[in-house]
Write an enzyme that holds these catalytic residues in place. Structure first.
Site, short mmCIF file in Angstrom:
data_model
loop_
_atom_site.label_atom_id
_atom_site.label_comp_id
_atom_site.label_asym_id
_atom_site.label_seq_id
_atom_site.Cartn_x
_atom_site.Cartn_y
_atom_site.Cartn_z
N THR A 150 37.42 43.49 -143.77
CA THR A 150 38.04 43.34 -142.45
C THR A 150 38.60 44.70 -142.05
O THR A 150 37.88 45.53 -141.52
CB THR A 150 39.13 42.24 -142.45
OG1 THR A 150 40.03 42.47 -143.53
CG2 THR A 150 38.51 40.86 -142.60
N SER B 224 43.57 41.43 -131.08
CA SER B 224 42.87 41.90 -129.88
C SER B 224 42.00 43.11 -130.14
O SER B 224 41.24 43.49 -129.28
CB SER B 224 43.89 42.22 -128.78
OG SER B 224 44.83 43.17 -129.24
N THR C 251 44.48 38.92 -155.26
CA THR C 251 44.38 39.60 -153.98
C THR C 251 43.87 38.66 -152.90
O THR C 251 43.73 37.47 -153.11
CB THR C 251 43.44 40.80 -154.10
OG1 THR C 251 43.40 41.45 -152.85
CG2 THR C 251 42.05 40.38 -154.49
N LYS D 155 37.91 42.36 -151.45
CA LYS D 155 38.34 42.95 -150.20
C LYS D 155 39.84 42.74 -150.08
O LYS D 155 40.40 41.75 -150.56
CB LYS D 155 37.58 42.35 -149.01
CG LYS D 155 37.84 40.90 -148.71
CD LYS D 155 39.07 40.62 -147.86
CE LYS D 155 39.07 41.49 -146.62
NZ LYS D 155 40.41 41.39 -145.94
N GLU E 215 46.24 49.27 -145.50
CA GLU E 215 46.08 49.58 -144.08
C GLU E 215 46.85 50.83 -143.68
O GLU E 215 48.07 50.91 -143.87
CB GLU E 215 46.52 48.39 -143.24
CG GLU E 215 45.52 47.24 -143.31
CD GLU E 215 45.95 45.98 -142.59
OE1 GLU E 215 45.09 45.15 -142.32
OE2 GLU E 215 47.16 45.84 -142.32
N ASN F 286 48.29 46.65 -137.19
CA ASN F 286 48.78 45.28 -137.17
C ASN F 286 49.43 44.86 -135.86
O ASN F 286 49.67 43.68 -135.62
CB ASN F 286 49.74 45.06 -138.34
CG ASN F 286 49.00 44.95 -139.65
OD1 ASN F 286 48.37 43.95 -139.93
ND2 ASN F 286 49.03 46.01 -140.44
#
Length: 407
Positions: free
Chosen positions: A153, A407, A190, A179, A276, A402
């Protein structure tokens, strides 16, 4: 034990495929399939979040109540979490599509999803994806690699690991893919991890090996302190290596556990390093603890500290934040006996000794902290127990990713 190239297709008898089903993402693959030529013993660990996604409930039933599993189907983009009866029916329809296409029992089909919470999955696209992947199943390392890419992702890189070792004169392989980049603070594993092996082992010992290993691997990872609704690690063993079945905790079992630990550790570290927005893997080692529990508590407290993570991003040897995080962890220790080091490829430096600064060079510390993998080592001088936790730095990009994830 030999480290080899590969992932879920490294072990004998396992195949993989991927496809662009258009579930949420456009212009990229978003579904993966892992298939064993023969039925497997299956083990699993799952999220401790009370809010559990439909695939978690589906997989728990198969792992706990069915004798075998043979297929894993995973989609990215939509998590199928908080989707009610419709979400669970989607798992069932996906399994039925796989059963029909692959001629397997639907109760041997495991499913997994990752992505946005609350959206319903388009069942027709999932079924079409299953039909598209089945004829493309391949045991090549490339097929496994493409599957690892399809389940991503916000991950920036695919995550794979594999090893080989010998049991009873037979070569045994353990390989896996995972992932995970955000919403990572596992209390068992995870977000999604799939490990395959051709070892011949009882279902009971397979589950015990996995359950014990997640404590020192995936459980020691944190990116942002959020435990996902979809956390799942599945371990399939098809026995095709031909070794004598492992039915007791002997040397063969310990050899398997060592290999499993290596694969899971590598995958866990890849998740932490690809957090991230992250620019660095942050590893925290507690040494000299009087118990494993004490070391785990201290290491996880430091690796999850937002202030410490921000300091790592700034390459700032702000050791007070580390000592502070240890202090509020709930574990008892004497802060006036703590030695602290920073280490990376650029070198190692002692920052504090017996709780006070060593008068270290800030320039040298900054150089060490400027690498893409940084370790903090705290010696609390109370015993001989250790623990290691993995996380990452906290950057501006984490908030950007985040703030508009849906969107």
């Amino acid at each position: 034990m030999n480290i080899i190239t590969g992932g879920v297709t490294a072990a004998k008898g396992f195949q993989a495929a991927s496809t662009a089903a258009g579930i949420k993402y456009q212009g990229r693959t978003d579904m993966a399939m892992v298939y064993s030529e023969v039925p497997c013993k299956a083990a699993g660990t799952f999220t401790t979040n009370i809010v559990k996604a439909a695939p978690v409930k589906w997989d728990q039933d198969i792992v706990y109540n069915q004798p075998e599993a043979q297929v894993i189907i995973c989609n990215s983009g939509i998590a199928n979490a908080c989707t009610g009866k419709e979400g669970f029916e989607c798992c069932k329809e996906t399994a039925l599509a796989a059963a029909k296409t692959l001629k397997v029992d639907p109760d041997s089909v495991l499913v997994a999803s990752t992505g946005v919470i609350g959206m319903q999955l388009p069942v027709q696209k999932l079924a079409a994806g299953v039909e598209a992947m089945a004829p493309e199943l391949d045991g090549s390392l490339e097929a496994g690699n493409q599957a690892a890419k399809a389940i991503m992702t916000t991950d920036t890189v695919e995550k794979e690991a594999a090893v080989q070792f010998e049991i009873g004169g037979k070569t045994v392989t353990v390989g896996g893919m995972c992932k995970g980049s955000g919403m990572i603070h596992p209390n068992m594993c995870t977000m999604l991890g799939f490990v395959t092996t051709d070892v011949n082992i009882s279902k009971e010992l397979l589950q015990e090996a996995l359950s014990q290993d997640v404590k020192d691997t995936y459980n020691m990872v944190s990116v942002d302190g959020d435990t996902s609704t979809n956390d799942t690690v599945l371990l399939l063993a098809n026995g095709m290596a031909g070794n004598p079945e492992i039915t007791e905790k002997n040397e063969d079992y310990r050899a398997f556990c060592q290999a499993l630990n290596y694969v899971n550790t590598q995958l866990a570290k890849k998740i932490a390093g690809d957090g991230e927005g992250a620019t660095a893997l942050f590893e925290v080692k507690i040494i000299g603890a009087e118990s494993k529990e004490q070391a785990v508590t201290l290491s996880k407290s430091v690796v999850t500290s937002s202030l410490t993570k921000a300091a790592i991003y700034g390459h700032d040897a702000n050791w007070g934040r580390i000592l502070c995080a240890m202090g509020y962890s709930g574990a008892q220790f004497d802060p006036e006996k703590v030695d602290l080091y920073f280490e990376s490829r650029a070198g190692k430096i002692k920052i504090i000794e017996n709780g006070v600064s060593t008068g270290y060079s800030e320039d040298e510390a900054t150089k060490i902290l400027s690498e893409d993998a940084v370790t903090a080592i705290a010696d609390i001088k109370m015993g001989d127990c250790t623990a290691t936790a993995w996380g990452c730095d906290l950057t501006y990009d984490y908030v950007k990713i985040n703030a508009d994830y849906r969107s």
